[in-house]
Scaffold this motif. Structure first.
Motif, PDB file in Angstrom:
ATOM      1  N   LEU A   1     -34.995 -38.764 -17.024  1.00 17.58           N
ATOM      2  CA  LEU A   1     -34.722 -37.627 -17.895  1.00 17.58           C
ATOM      3  C   LEU A   1     -35.673 -36.468 -17.617  1.00 17.58           C
ATOM      4  CD1 LEU A   1     -34.088 -39.624 -21.176  1.00 17.58           C
ATOM      5  CD2 LEU A   1     -32.370 -38.510 -19.731  1.00 17.58           C
TER       6      LEU A   1
ATOM      7  N   LEU B   1     -34.770 -32.600 -16.317  1.00 11.23           N
ATOM      8  CA  LEU B   1     -35.136 -31.425 -17.105  1.00 11.23           C
ATOM      9  C   LEU B   1     -36.069 -30.492 -16.333  1.00 11.23           C
ATOM     10  CD1 LEU B   1     -35.691 -33.033 -20.631  1.00 11.23           C
ATOM     11  CD2 LEU B   1     -33.684 -31.770 -19.811  1.00 11.23           C
TER      12      LEU B   1
ATOM     13  N   ARG C   1     -39.737 -37.897 -27.406  1.00 11.46           N
ATOM     14  CA  ARG C   1     -39.053 -36.642 -27.093  1.00 11.46           C
ATOM     15  C   ARG C   1     -39.646 -36.096 -25.802  1.00 11.46           C
ATOM     16  NH1 ARG C   1     -37.223 -31.359 -30.470  1.00 11.46           N
ATOM     17  NH2 ARG C   1     -35.744 -32.886 -31.245  1.00 11.46           N
TER      18      ARG C   1
ATOM     19  N   GLY D   1     -39.236 -32.800 -23.187  1.00 16.01           N
ATOM     20  CA  GLY D   1     -38.642 -31.478 -23.111  1.00 16.01           C
ATOM     21  C   GLY D   1     -39.227 -30.664 -21.989  1.00 16.01           C
TER      22      GLY D   1
ATOM     23  N   VAL E   1     -28.719 -36.509 -18.385  1.00 12.07           N
ATOM     24  CA  VAL E   1     -29.459 -36.433 -19.646  1.00 12.07           C
ATOM     25  C   VAL E   1     -28.549 -36.841 -20.801  1.00 12.07           C
ATOM     26  CG1 VAL E   1     -30.617 -34.871 -21.272  1.00 12.07           C
ATOM     27  CG2 VAL E   1     -31.135 -34.747 -18.813  1.00 12.07           C
ATOM     28  N   ARG E   2     -27.355 -36.285 -20.833  1.00 14.50           N
ATOM     29  CA  ARG E   2     -26.418 -36.612 -21.911  1.00 14.50           C
ATOM     30  C   ARG E   2     -26.056 -38.094 -21.896  1.00 14.50           C
ATOM     31  NH1 ARG E   2     -20.806 -33.617 -22.002  1.00 14.50           N
ATOM     32  NH2 ARG E   2     -20.520 -34.952 -20.198  1.00 14.50           N
TER      33      ARG E   2
ATOM     34  N   ALA F   1     -29.837 -40.246 -22.626  1.00 15.09           N
ATOM     35  CA  ALA F   1     -30.635 -39.986 -23.823  1.00 15.09           C
ATOM     36  C   ALA F   1     -29.839 -40.328 -25.073  1.00 15.09           C
ATOM     37  CB  ALA F   1     -31.055 -38.516 -23.865  1.00 15.09           C
TER      38      ALA F   1
ATOM     39  N   TRP G   1     -29.708 -34.939 -27.198  1.00 17.31           N
ATOM     40  CA  TRP G   1     -30.337 -33.877 -26.424  1.00 17.31           C
ATOM     41  C   TRP G   1     -29.886 -32.538 -27.000  1.00 17.31           C
ATOM     42  CZ3 TRP G   1     -28.409 -29.914 -23.314  1.00 17.31           C
ATOM     43  CH2 TRP G   1     -27.026 -29.906 -23.128  1.00 17.31           C
TER      44      TRP G   1
ATOM     45  N   TRP H   1     -30.962 -27.903 -26.886  1.00 19.92           N
ATOM     46  CA  TRP H   1     -31.784 -26.812 -26.366  1.00 19.92           C
ATOM     47  C   TRP H   1     -31.860 -25.736 -27.441  1.00 19.92           C
ATOM     48  CZ3 TRP H   1     -30.922 -21.616 -25.411  1.00 19.92           C
ATOM     49  CH2 TRP H   1     -29.636 -21.169 -25.671  1.00 19.92           C
TER      50      TRP H   1
ATOM     51  N   TRP I   1     -34.449 -30.312 -24.433  1.00 16.32           N
ATOM     52  CA  TRP I   1     -35.121 -31.547 -24.820  1.00 16.32           C
ATOM     53  C   TRP I   1     -34.115 -32.698 -24.929  1.00 16.32           C
ATOM     54  CZ3 TRP I   1     -33.103 -33.615 -29.196  1.00 16.32           C
ATOM     55  CH2 TRP I   1     -32.365 -32.739 -30.030  1.00 16.32           C
ATOM     56  N   CYS I   2     -34.666 -33.898 -24.958  1.00 15.02           N
ATOM     57  CA  CYS I   2     -33.892 -35.094 -25.215  1.00 15.02           C
ATOM     58  C   CYS I   2     -34.782 -36.119 -25.888  1.00 15.02           C
ATOM     59  CB  CYS I   2     -33.269 -35.650 -23.938  1.00 15.02           C
ATOM     60  SG  CYS I   2     -34.468 -36.156 -22.704  1.00 15.02           S
TER      61      CYS I   2
END
Length: 140
Positions: free
Chosen positions: A50, A54, A79, A81, A111-112, A115, A118, A120, A134-135
């Protein structure tokens, strides 16, 4: 296996990174060190993936500096980010079925998929503009 009960205190780290693709490796290894030091080795592999996505997006798609932020919130939420200086929203993730073998465009899809949640938001602080993507991962 992660034992969230052993980690009752909140903590946060922030790593400022230059606009340089080598920063992705530095960020990933720093994250591994942080999580290992806090006894969260069970989250390392997914967290590294992740953070890599990012930070890569922050460095590859913007021209300014960036930052990796890692925060633990009891009883068990990590978390991760990335901040960058570009206030434009991230490109929305495309459906998994439309992802090609190419590396390009897979970041937020991964990420989706990996995580728990997530998002922004734009940032404007001390005259600086940008966004924070973030996630979160829950320690089970």
């Amino acid at each position: 296996m992660t034992h969230a009960r052993k980690h009752p205190e909140a903590w946060e780290y922030c790593l400022s990174i230059p606009n340089d693709l080598r920063a992705v490796t530095v960020s990933r290894r720093t994250l591994r060190l942080i999580l290992t030091a806090h006894g969260l080795i069970g989250l390392v592999d997914v967290a590294e993936l992740l953070a890599t996505e990012l930070v890569t997006n922050a460095v590859r798609h913007t021209k300014g500096p960036a930052a990796l932020r890692v925060r633990w919130a009891p009883p068990g939420t990590l978390r991760i980010g990335a901040w960058d200086a570009d206030p434009e929203p991230p490109e929305p993730p495309v459906p998994l079925a439309r992802i090609s073998e190419a590396e390009e465009g897979r970041g937020l899809v991964l990420v989706r998929a990996c995580a728990d949640v997530w998002g922004w938001h734009p940032l404007s602080r001390h005259g600086n503009r940008g966004k924070y993507v973030w996630c979160e991962l829950a320690a089970a």
